[in-house]
Design a protein around this motif. Structure first.
Motif, PDB file in Angstrom:
ATOM      1  N   ALA A 184      33.482  56.951  48.976  1.00 59.20           N
ATOM      2  CA  ALA A 184      32.614  56.245  48.030  1.00 59.20           C
ATOM      3  C   ALA A 184      33.281  56.067  46.668  1.00 59.20           C
ATOM      4  N   LEU A 185      34.099  57.033  46.269  1.00 61.57           N
ATOM      5  CA  LEU A 185      34.668  56.995  44.922  1.00 61.57           C
ATOM      6  C   LEU A 185      35.446  55.715  44.627  1.00 61.57           C
ATOM      7  N   PRO A 186      36.409  55.291  45.459  1.00 63.39           N
ATOM      8  CA  PRO A 186      37.120  54.047  45.111  1.00 63.39           C
ATOM      9  C   PRO A 186      36.217  52.811  45.127  1.00 63.39           C
TER      10      PRO A 186
ATOM     11  N   GLU B 135      35.496  50.472  41.874  1.00 59.57           N
ATOM     12  CA  GLU B 135      35.662  49.009  41.824  1.00 59.57           C
ATOM     13  C   GLU B 135      34.407  48.347  41.266  1.00 59.57           C
ATOM     14  N   PHE B 136      33.241  48.813  41.688  1.00 57.60           N
ATOM     15  CA  PHE B 136      31.986  48.332  41.111  1.00 57.60           C
ATOM     16  C   PHE B 136      31.993  48.554  39.601  1.00 57.60           C
ATOM     17  N   ASP B 137      32.379  49.753  39.181  1.00 57.64           N
ATOM     18  CA  ASP B 137      32.429  50.097  37.762  1.00 57.64           C
ATOM     19  C   ASP B 137      33.369  49.154  37.010  1.00 57.64           C
TER      20      ASP B 137
ATOM     21  N   GLU C  95      32.008  46.618  34.274  1.00 55.64           N
ATOM     22  CA  GLU C  95      32.515  46.805  32.911  1.00 55.64           C
ATOM     23  C   GLU C  95      33.124  45.499  32.392  1.00 55.64           C
ATOM     24  N   GLN C  96      33.891  44.812  33.235  1.00 53.75           N
ATOM     25  CA  GLN C  96      34.479  43.533  32.814  1.00 53.75           C
ATOM     26  C   GLN C  96      33.380  42.529  32.487  1.00 53.75           C
ATOM     27  N   HIS C  97      32.336  42.509  33.291  1.00 54.36           N
ATOM     28  CA  HIS C  97      31.211  41.603  33.067  1.00 54.36           C
ATOM     29  C   HIS C  97      30.564  41.883  31.702  1.00 54.36           C
ATOM     30  N   ILE C  98      30.350  43.149  31.402  1.00 58.36           N
ATOM     31  CA  ILE C  98      29.755  43.532  30.121  1.00 58.36           C
ATOM     32  C   ILE C  98      30.676  43.135  28.965  1.00 58.36           C
ATOM     33  N   VAL C  99      31.968  43.333  29.129  1.00 61.95           N
ATOM     34  CA  VAL C  99      32.940  42.949  28.090  1.00 61.95           C
ATOM     35  C   VAL C  99      32.897  41.436  27.881  1.00 61.95           C
ATOM     36  N   TRP C 100      32.803  40.681  28.967  1.00 58.39           N
ATOM     37  CA  TRP C 100      32.688  39.217  28.826  1.00 58.39           C
ATOM     38  C   TRP C 100      31.460  38.853  28.004  1.00 58.39           C
TER      39      TRP C 100
ATOM     40  N   ARG D 259      26.024  51.865  31.333  1.00 57.28           N
ATOM     41  CA  ARG D 259      27.358  52.477  31.285  1.00 57.28           C
ATOM     42  C   ARG D 259      27.290  53.992  31.451  1.00 57.28           C
ATOM     43  N   ALA D 260      26.345  54.632  30.790  1.00 51.84           N
ATOM     44  CA  ALA D 260      26.229  56.093  30.876  1.00 51.84           C
ATOM     45  C   ALA D 260      25.895  56.524  32.306  1.00 51.84           C
ATOM     46  N   LEU D 261      24.991  55.820  32.957  1.00 48.54           N
ATOM     47  CA  LEU D 261      24.582  56.205  34.306  1.00 48.54           C
ATOM     48  C   LEU D 261      25.670  55.938  35.335  1.00 48.54           C
ATOM     49  N   LYS D 262      26.418  54.847  35.184  1.00 48.73           N
ATOM     50  CA  LYS D 262      27.510  54.624  36.143  1.00 48.73           C
ATOM     51  C   LYS D 262      28.621  55.636  35.928  1.00 48.73           C
TER      52      LYS D 262
END
Length: 149
Positions: free
Chosen positions: A34-36, A40-42, A46-51, A83-86
């Motif tokens: 699950a970790l990788p 990848e979801f993270d 994160e990129q979406h939020i930065v956009w 962000r905190a929960l992910k």
């Protein structure tokens, strides 16, 4: 906006769908596998939020400043929680605790689901409505230049 130009709403909505699919593929019963997938979801979320925070929100707020104190401020506050929960979910997987990670993701989805709905039905259409075509095109060009997709 011209018919042939991709809308901000369609571009960001499609990105939401792709990010959601990444999360749906995570099997929390196997923390090591699950970790990788969650990482990848993270990365994509994160990129979406930065956009949004670095490109889209400033562009639309420059045209309609009132959006900065209203919907954009709400989206940014929700980004902090998401962000905190992910991060908590990733940390739990690193501790080999899939059940805890799944719980953090469930809590995150309580914020993320309504958050995405507000963006897709209110904020993104407002961006398409208020951003002049050249500005909207510049936003999408800048985002697409990151090469994340």
């Amino acid at each position: 906006m011209t018919e042939s130009k991709e809308s901000i709403a369609s571009y960001f909505g499609r990105d939401h769908d792709e990010i959601d699919a990444l999360l749906a593929a995570v099997d929390f019963t196997d923390p090591k596998a699950a970790l990788p997938r969650l990482a990848e979801f993270d990365r994509r979320l994160e990129q979406h939020i930065v956009w949004e925070e670095g490109t889209l929100f400033p562009a639309v707020a420059s045209v309609v400043p009132a959006l900065e104190q209203g919907p954009i401020a709400v989206m940014k506050m929700e980004h902090v929680s998401i962000r905190a929960l992910k991060k908590d979910a990733l940390d739990a997987l690193r501790r080999d605790d899939g059940a805890a990670a799944k719980g953090f993701v469930a809590e995150m989805l309580e914020v993320l689901g309504p958050h995405n709905t507000k963006e897709e039905h209110i904020l993104y259409p407002a961006c398409d409505q208020f951003l002049p075509d050249p500005d909207a095109l510049a936003v999408l060009d800048k985002i697409k230049a990151t090469g994340v997709f």
